[in-house]
Design a protein around this motif. Structure first.
Motif, short mmCIF file in Angstrom:
data_model
loop_
_atom_site.label_atom_id
_atom_site.label_comp_id
_atom_site.label_asym_id
_atom_site.label_seq_id
_atom_site.Cartn_x
_atom_site.Cartn_y
_atom_site.Cartn_z
N GLY A 74 0.82 -1.20 0.00
CA GLY A 74 0.00 0.00 0.00
C GLY A 74 0.86 1.26 0.00
O GLY A 74 0.59 2.21 -0.75
N VAL A 75 1.90 1.27 0.83
CA VAL A 75 2.82 2.40 0.86
C VAL A 75 3.55 2.55 -0.48
O VAL A 75 3.71 3.65 -1.01
CB VAL A 75 3.83 2.25 2.01
CG1 VAL A 75 4.89 3.34 1.95
CG2 VAL A 75 3.12 2.28 3.35
N GLY A 77 2.47 1.61 -3.41
CA GLY A 77 1.52 2.14 -4.39
C GLY A 77 1.36 3.65 -4.27
O GLY A 77 1.30 4.36 -5.28
N LEU A 78 1.28 4.15 -3.03
CA LEU A 78 1.14 5.59 -2.83
C LEU A 78 2.37 6.34 -3.32
O LEU A 78 2.26 7.41 -3.95
CB LEU A 78 0.90 5.89 -1.35
CG LEU A 78 -0.44 5.43 -0.77
CD1 LEU A 78 -0.47 5.66 0.74
CD2 LEU A 78 -1.59 6.16 -1.44
N GLU A 81 2.47 6.35 -7.10
CA GLU A 81 1.37 7.12 -7.68
C GLU A 81 1.59 8.62 -7.55
O GLU A 81 1.31 9.38 -8.49
CB GLU A 81 0.06 6.72 -6.99
CG GLU A 81 -1.18 7.42 -7.55
CD GLU A 81 -1.53 6.97 -8.94
OE1 GLU A 81 -2.07 7.80 -9.71
OE2 GLU A 81 -1.25 5.81 -9.27
N PHE A 82 2.09 9.06 -6.41
CA PHE A 82 2.12 10.49 -6.14
C PHE A 82 3.52 11.12 -6.16
O PHE A 82 3.65 12.33 -6.27
CB PHE A 82 1.47 10.78 -4.78
CG PHE A 82 0.02 10.43 -4.73
CD1 PHE A 82 -0.91 11.21 -5.40
CD2 PHE A 82 -0.43 9.32 -4.04
CE1 PHE A 82 -2.27 10.90 -5.37
CE2 PHE A 82 -1.78 8.98 -4.00
CZ PHE A 82 -2.70 9.77 -4.67
N SER A 151 11.03 8.42 -7.34
CA SER A 151 10.29 7.33 -6.71
C SER A 151 11.23 6.31 -6.10
O SER A 151 11.00 5.80 -4.99
CB SER A 151 9.39 6.63 -7.75
OG SER A 151 8.44 7.52 -8.28
N SER A 263 2.74 2.34 -11.68
CA SER A 263 2.30 2.92 -10.41
C SER A 263 1.23 2.07 -9.74
O SER A 263 0.97 2.21 -8.55
CB SER A 263 1.75 4.33 -10.64
OG SER A 263 0.60 4.29 -11.48
N GLN A 264 0.61 1.16 -10.50
CA GLN A 264 -0.45 0.32 -9.95
C GLN A 264 0.07 -1.00 -9.39
O GLN A 264 -0.72 -1.81 -8.88
CB GLN A 264 -1.50 0.06 -11.03
CG GLN A 264 -2.14 1.31 -11.59
CD GLN A 264 -2.81 2.13 -10.50
OE1 GLN A 264 -3.68 1.65 -9.78
NE2 GLN A 264 -2.40 3.39 -10.38
N LEU A 267 -0.64 -1.37 -5.69
CA LEU A 267 -2.05 -1.60 -5.39
C LEU A 267 -2.44 -3.04 -5.71
O LEU A 267 -3.10 -3.71 -4.90
CB LEU A 267 -2.92 -0.63 -6.18
CG LEU A 267 -4.44 -0.84 -6.06
CD1 LEU A 267 -4.88 -0.74 -4.61
CD2 LEU A 267 -5.19 0.18 -6.93
#
Length: 417
Positions: A74-75, A77-78, A81-82, A151, A263-264, A267
């Protein structure tokens, strides 16, 4: 260094160190610990009670592992993504070399796009992805697999923070063991094992004891692996390695990164682990009601259906959401295969420590096989291999389980008589 300066002399040592420390030590040790905890109060019990306890505690253990993976993914993915170079004000630069005229041009271009349909034809992703066609060339398809530099910096920083945090947490929360008491426990355990007709074990040279134990373990390892029981159950461990490497390499690359963007990956990995956590807990609670045999049969039917679905799916922009559904479905496969290998070891291996070592070695070989042919075959060929492996493994395990069951009945009859 391998992440930020990818060369052969940084990547090969990194891979070797990861295999030595993470795989060979950590997983084998954790499996042995869980088994001993599960059977600590069942030393004089045999049969179903031991199986139930083992299934329960391995389900809990694998659920905890999956929970940690969900959080980490989860971290990840964030971050993917951002966090990007544009946000931090960094410039993308790629270098293209024209060997014909010996001219080098530097162009401004993004290394990574979140909308892959504008970069590549996503209908050539999924089962139609063939790494051999672009892995060794300057194909634009490679762009979708490369994250931003920023990233990678943030990911590495977070990883180091988690490692240091874990060490700090353990040092605060865990009680320390005094050295004197620790040595007393070792002496007491050795004295309990001494033979009444021989000299105490402590009187033997330490090197002799260590070498004898080492060679004894190796002998048991080889004897079990070359026995009929070991040969028939070995594919269970190989299949686990093949399965997890297919999910984390082929599925993550050809389905996730290629269709919906790198980026996915965090997730979809979290979805895999979320379902793996859920199913592991279900197996932990309900395995005693239906047993190992039905878990294997369910796993075979389920895996065949899932692999066939991923084989015939042709991704389009309007159906790209199916990647997330497939990720969830692979979470069930991940849980079933992970639990079945632990259940096989706990049930069929007479020496559990050696059994978990065999499990780890053969699982690693399964991983190695997938990564070895990852650029040689198209994904649809690998799916055919996975379907065949699932069927063969299940059939051989059924024979192995039948032999083990007959042997157990024979031993019980002898003990009663």
């Amino acid at each position: 260094m391998a992440n930020f300066y990818p060369r052969w002399f940084t990547m090969y040592p990194t891979a070797a160190l990861t295999g030595l420390t993470s795989s060979s030590f950590t997983w084998s040790a954790s499996a042995v610990i869980v088994h001993k905890v599960a059977t600590a109060d069942l030393k004089n019990k045999i049969g179903k009670q031991v199986d139930i306890a083992t299934q329960k505690y391995f389900g809990i253990y694998l659920g905890i592992v999956a929970f940690g993976q969900i959080f980490s993914n989860g971290v990840t993915g964030l971050i993917l993504e951002f966090v990007n170079d544009d946000l931090l004000g960094l410039n993308h630069k790629t270098v293209e070399t024209d060997f014909d005229i010996n001219l080098t041009l530097t162009t401004q271009a993004p290394q990574y796009k979140t909308t892959n349909s504008s970069v590549i034809d996503i209908s050539q992703c999924a089962a139609r992805d063939c790494p051999a066609e672009y892995a060794y060339s300057d194909s634009t398809k490679l762009d979708v697999f490369i994250p931003d530099d920023s990233s990678r910096y943030v990911l590495l920083g977070w990883y180091l923070f988690m490692q240091l945090g874990a060490v700090l947490l353990h040092s605060i929360a865990m009680d320390s063991i005094p050295v004197d008491n620790y040595r007393k426990n070792i002496i007491a355990n050795k004295n309990e094992e001494e033979s009444p007709t021989r000299k105490p074990l402590l009187d033997k040279p330490k090197e002799e004891n260590d070498c004898s134990a080492l060679f004894a373990s190796i002998k048991i390892f080889i004897l079990h692996l070359t026995s009929l029981q070991g040969i028939l159950s070995a594919p269970v461990y190989l299949l686990y390695g093949l399965t997890i490497s297919f999910i984390w390499s082929e599925f993550s690359r050809a389905y996730v990164s290629c269709v919906v963007g790198i980026s996915q990956v965090g997730l979809t990995s979290a979805l895999v682990d979320l379902l793996s956590l859920t199913v592991s807990m279900i197996i932990s609670k309900c395995a005693s009601n239906f047993g190992r045999f039905y878990i294997f049969i369910f796993g075979m039917c389920y895996d065949i259906a899932l692999y066939v679905a991923t084989l015939f799916w042709v991704p389009t922009p309007s159906t790209s959401y199916l990647v997330y559904i497939f990720a969830s479905l692979f979470g069930v496969t991940h849980a079933v295969r992970r639990n079945t290998q632990y259940l096989t070891t706990s049930a069929l291996c007479p020496d559990k420590d050696v059994g978990f070592t065999i499990q780890n070695v053969l699982g690693g070989i399964g991983l190695m096989m997938t990564y070895a042919w990852t650029t040689a075959f198209c994904v649809y060929v690998k799916i055919y291999i996975m379907i065949g492996s699932v069927v063969v493994t299940t059939v051989l395990w059924v024979f192995s389980n039948r032999i083990h069951h007959k042997k157990k009945l024979t031993d019980n009859s002898k003990n009663q008589s």
